[in-house]
Write an enzyme that holds these catalytic residues in place. Structure first.
Site, PDB file in Angstrom:
ATOM      1  N   ARG A 313       0.831  -1.212   0.000  1.00 20.83           N
ATOM      2  CA  ARG A 313       0.000   0.000   0.000  1.00 20.83           C
ATOM      3  C   ARG A 313       0.865   1.261   0.000  1.00 20.83           C
ATOM      4  O   ARG A 313       0.496   2.260  -0.621  1.00 20.83           O
ATOM      5  CB  ARG A 313      -0.956  -0.001   1.192  1.00 20.83           C
ATOM      6  CG  ARG A 313      -2.022   1.082   1.115  1.00 20.83           C
ATOM      7  CD  ARG A 313      -3.076   0.915   2.187  1.00 20.83           C
ATOM      8  NE  ARG A 313      -4.090  -0.048   1.838  1.00 20.83           N
ATOM      9  CZ  ARG A 313      -5.268   0.253   1.277  1.00 20.83           C
ATOM     10  NH1 ARG A 313      -5.548   1.510   0.953  1.00 20.83           N
ATOM     11  NH2 ARG A 313      -6.146  -0.683   1.026  1.00 20.83           N
ATOM     12  N   GLU A 724      -9.695   5.863   7.221  1.00 22.08           N
ATOM     13  CA  GLU A 724      -8.264   6.088   7.035  1.00 22.08           C
ATOM     14  C   GLU A 724      -7.894   7.339   6.246  1.00 22.08           C
ATOM     15  O   GLU A 724      -6.927   8.025   6.599  1.00 22.08           O
ATOM     16  CB  GLU A 724      -7.648   4.864   6.357  1.00 22.08           C
ATOM     17  CG  GLU A 724      -7.681   3.625   7.211  1.00 22.08           C
ATOM     18  CD  GLU A 724      -7.188   2.403   6.464  1.00 22.08           C
ATOM     19  OE1 GLU A 724      -6.376   1.667   7.036  1.00 22.08           O
ATOM     20  OE2 GLU A 724      -7.612   2.198   5.308  1.00 22.08           O
TER      21      GLU A 724
END
Length: 781
Positions: A313, A724
């Site tokens: 990520r 997030e």
């Protein structure tokens, strides 16, 4: 009135404020409950030669002491790579690793006995590495290196008008959940086990416990009503606590609770990965990046845990909101003798995205251009230059208008000029300003994790009970799911109740992580509710002799033309007619695919966007700083609950600001001292999270707004994830501090500011600027 899209309190808010919301430690203890504590390794790395556990067993109140040899099944709790023992066996790999478990009649007695670990363990020391760059030099990794390539970065850099080389050190972050790790295991009939676990992933806890005990999954029930925070720290690392409590309870056939104190929690568990970046960039006169050659080294810690997907990520978020035609990105997960690092809100995305923001900040300063204009020059396009380095098209690209709206409403240009004037006449206090954008991909990196199930039960009085696979950690997931179900059934929100997450109700669940909780579980609950609505509509349509499509459910009533009746009456009538009043629902995110070897595909269902503008003042004599104002504009699609979403954005902003400014992790170097390898910042007294004093004190100086934009992707009611992405908004705080420090050198010298930007780090950067100025003055003289 619709129950979705309305601002309403968290479903447990009234319990929270009254102190009546039960957490695991509040569950009434079953008679005969014993308490566990863990004996921790006193050194960072060594061969575990012997444990004199008879000395521990002789301590007052001790009922049993368990070591790795007492685990009947698999001694492992690694979520991906099976390299993480529940209790150390043969070697210890970090200072604080559990070596044995004490089970005693009271928690105090268990802890006092466990404290003998330093005396009863015979360990032959081995070389220990605490620094990820040292581990990188030794090619010591927990998983193989990763490589993401597009174009020819080296050639593009070589032919670019300008080249920029640099490095950046970014620290980790402790999750610091208010409720610490805890598990309570209770034996059940026929070799079954009930485990109350403060976890974001009940199914994984079920698997770990079953494997450790050699049981089948259906013998292990894991339940979690709520957590007092998780932030990723309870995705995989709740496993050792669930496993130890379960092993002890199964062996002794009595309930066992394991609740470490905060210090032990810090010493045992991992946190956000710290990263070290080295980069070489080629850019043109407008600051557009033509080529990027980047090396990312993360501190994985002692085992793999979730380091591989975290690095994936990070690599996939280095682009942030920018078109990068040529990239060569390399990721290394360094194995060190520290706690094994794990998931943390953003899951590597914030680390990767901050790196490119640092690059663009330096490029702008080098060219003497406004940093915002350099960022705009690099934005993704909407019809071309809109494909990420990993091959996904950036659809629904709203970053340019969103940034423009924020810059205009927060008066970026005017304030930039005012700050320049202030700094020109203020030799000690310097102000800084920064506006940073966010593009964050939503979905799990692993495609098959993007699925969820739910159960919806309608009772004969018209009340509704919902169970789904997500876990509530204070983020409002249950509130939003209840809103979705109430909307589908056309009943008041208060008629819907969400029960504890339970592996005996919804099976094979994914972790509540990657900001997917509402997307997945909301859709699954919607599917279940719609099945019930269709059955009820079929029933009443046959009685009223109307088409099924004409039947409407709203405001607690069911109508079709001139016909109408209360929802509760319809339910009672349907039950008498033997209509099924419960249903299961399922959802799998469509269109995702990912080649993890090539790092290519479509790993994200959609992107969430945002931007923040922050202004700070720095005292150049002490390194102290203060946030004067913060403006954030964030994209949550069509918000399911604006009150919850704004709260999530505000919380994420402050948490991210803490990561980048005050939350410093320190280990005692391997210097031969008594504390060598010890995490020194293992308590609230030595680890500083933000407080109310760290947000702007002027009324109206902390402004969070939602960007008005429905999600084009078919998400739940066209909303977007909010957990997030907003953690990246306080990049603006860090870069505003960097801007203020840069003002000392008239913005001619790039400040070597590391993160977190503690007062010490700020003074180091100021000293570096002073050293450069001294050299320049000497050369000029």
């Amino acid at each position: 009135m619709s129950t979705v899209g309305t601002a309403r309190p968290h479903e447990s808010a009234h319990l929270h404020v009254a102190g009546a919301a039960p957490y695991i430690d509040d569950i009434a203890e079953v008679a005969g409950t014993l308490h566990a504590a863990l004996g921790l390794s006193p050194i960072a790395h060594g061969r575990l030669l012997a444990l004199d556990l008879d000395r521990v067993r002789a301590m007052p109140g001790v009922v049993a002491v368990l070591s790795a040899a007492d685990i009947p099944g698999t001694n492992d709790c690694g979520p991906i790579v099976h390299d993480d023992p529940i209790l150390a066996q043969d070697t210890v790999t970090w200072r604080g690793q559990p070596m044995f478990a004490v089970i005693a009649r009271s928690r105090g007695e268990a802890r006092r006995a466990a404290a003998l670990a330093v005396q009863v363990a015979t360990i032959e020391p081995l070389p220990a590495v605490l620094d990820p760059l040292e581990a990188h030099a030794l090619q010591q990794y927990v998983v193989p290196p990763m490589h993401l390539v597009r174009g020819d970065a080296k050639a593009a850099i070589a032919s670019a008008p300008h080249q920029l080389d640099g490095r950046f050190s970014l620290g980790g972050q402790e999750q610091f959940y208010l409720e610490g790790q805890i598990a309570y295991a209770i034996p059940q009939e026929n070799d079954g086990l009930l485990v109350h676990s403060s976890t974001q992933h009940p199914t994984e806890m079920q698997h770990v416990v079953a494997h450790a005990l050699g049981l089948s999954a259906h013998q292990v029930q894991v339940q979690c009503r709520r957590m007092g925070g998780g932030f990723g720290g309870k995705e995989s690392q709740s496993a050792v606590f669930a496993a130890v409590a379960a092993i002890a309870a199964h062996r002794l056939q009595c309930p066992v609770k394991l609740r470490p104190d905060r210090d032990d929690d810090f010493l045992i568990t991992g946190r956000r990965h710290g990263f070290e970046f080295r980069y070489r960039i080629g850019h043109d006169d407008l600051g557009r990046i033509l080529g990027a050659d980047v090396e990312m080294v993360s501190n994985a810690g002692a085992s793999a845990d979730l380091s591989a997907p975290v690095m994936t990520r990070a690599l996939c978020h280095f682009d942030n909101t920018y078109w990068l035609p040529n990239v060569d990105l390399r990721g290394y997960c360094a194995r060190t003798n520290t706690q094994s690092n794990t998931a943390f809100r953003g899951f590597g995305g914030p680390q990767g995205a901050l790196a490119v923001e640092m690059v663009l900040d330096s490029v702008a300063r080098r060219l003497g251009l406004d940093p915002l204009e350099v960022r705009r020059a690099n934005f993704y396009g909407t019809t071309e230059h809109n494909v990420t380095p990993y091959g996904q098209t950036v659809e629904d690209n709203i970053i340019a208008p969103l940034v423009t709206e924020l810059a205009d409403t927060a008066h970026y240009r005017q304030r930039r000029a005012e700050i320049a004037s202030f700094n020109a006449t203020s030799p000690v206090l310097k102000r800084g300003l920064a506006l940073t954008p966010v593009k964050f991909g939503i979905s799990f990196n692993v495609a098959h994790f993007n699925q969820a199930g739910a159960l919806v039960h309608v009772y004969t009085d018209g009340s509704v009970l919902v169970n789904h696979g997500g876990t509530e950690m204070g983020q409002g997931l249950n509130t939003k799911v209840a809103q979705v179900v109430a909307h589908e059934l056309g009943i008041p929100f208060e008629r819907v109740r969400v029960s504890a997450t339970d592996t005996h109700k919804v099976a094979n669940t994914s972790a509540t992580a990657a900001s997917t909780g509402t997307d997945l579980n909301g859709k699954a609950a919607q599917d279940a509710a719609r099945q019930i609505v269709f059955r009820l509509a079929q029933h009443i349509a046959a009685r009223w002799l109307v088409p099924v499509g004409a039947v409407q459910f709203a405001d607690g009533r069911v109508t079709a033309g001139a016909h109408a009746m209360a929802f509760d009456d319809l339910v009672a009538q349907a039950y008498a007619a033997r209509v099924q009043l419960w249903s299961d629902g399922f959802y799998a995110t469509p269109g995702l695919h990912w080649d993890r070897e090539k790092l290519q595909g479509k790993p994200f269902y959609y992107f969430a966007y945002g931007a923040a503008l922050s202004e700070v003042v720095v005292d150049t004599l002490t390194g102290e700083w203060r946030l004067l104002r913060a403006d954030a504009l964030h994209d949550v699609g069509a918000s399911l609950n604006p009150a919850v979403d704004i709260g999530q954005i505000e919380g994420a902003f402050v948490q991210g600001m803490g990561w980048l400014t005050t939350e410093e992790l320190r280990w005692q170097p391997m210097d031969g001292s008594r504390n060598a390898g010890l995490l020194l910042t293992h308590a609230p007294s030595t680890y500083k999270i933000p407080t109310a004093n760290d947000v702007p004190v002027t009324p109206g100086a902390f402004n969070v707004r939602l960007y008005d934009h429905r999600n084009p992707a078919d998400s739940i009611h066209r909303s977007k994830a909010v957990g997030e992405p907003p953690l990246l908004l306080p990049f603006s705080v860090f870069l505003a501090i960097r801007d203020a420090v840069s003002a000392v050198g008239e913005h001619q010298i790039d400040p070597p500011l590391r993160a977190p930007a503690t007062s010490e780090a700020i003074l180091d950067a100021l000293d570096a600027i002073g050293a450069v100025q001294a050299v320049q003055a000497a050369q000029a003289g």
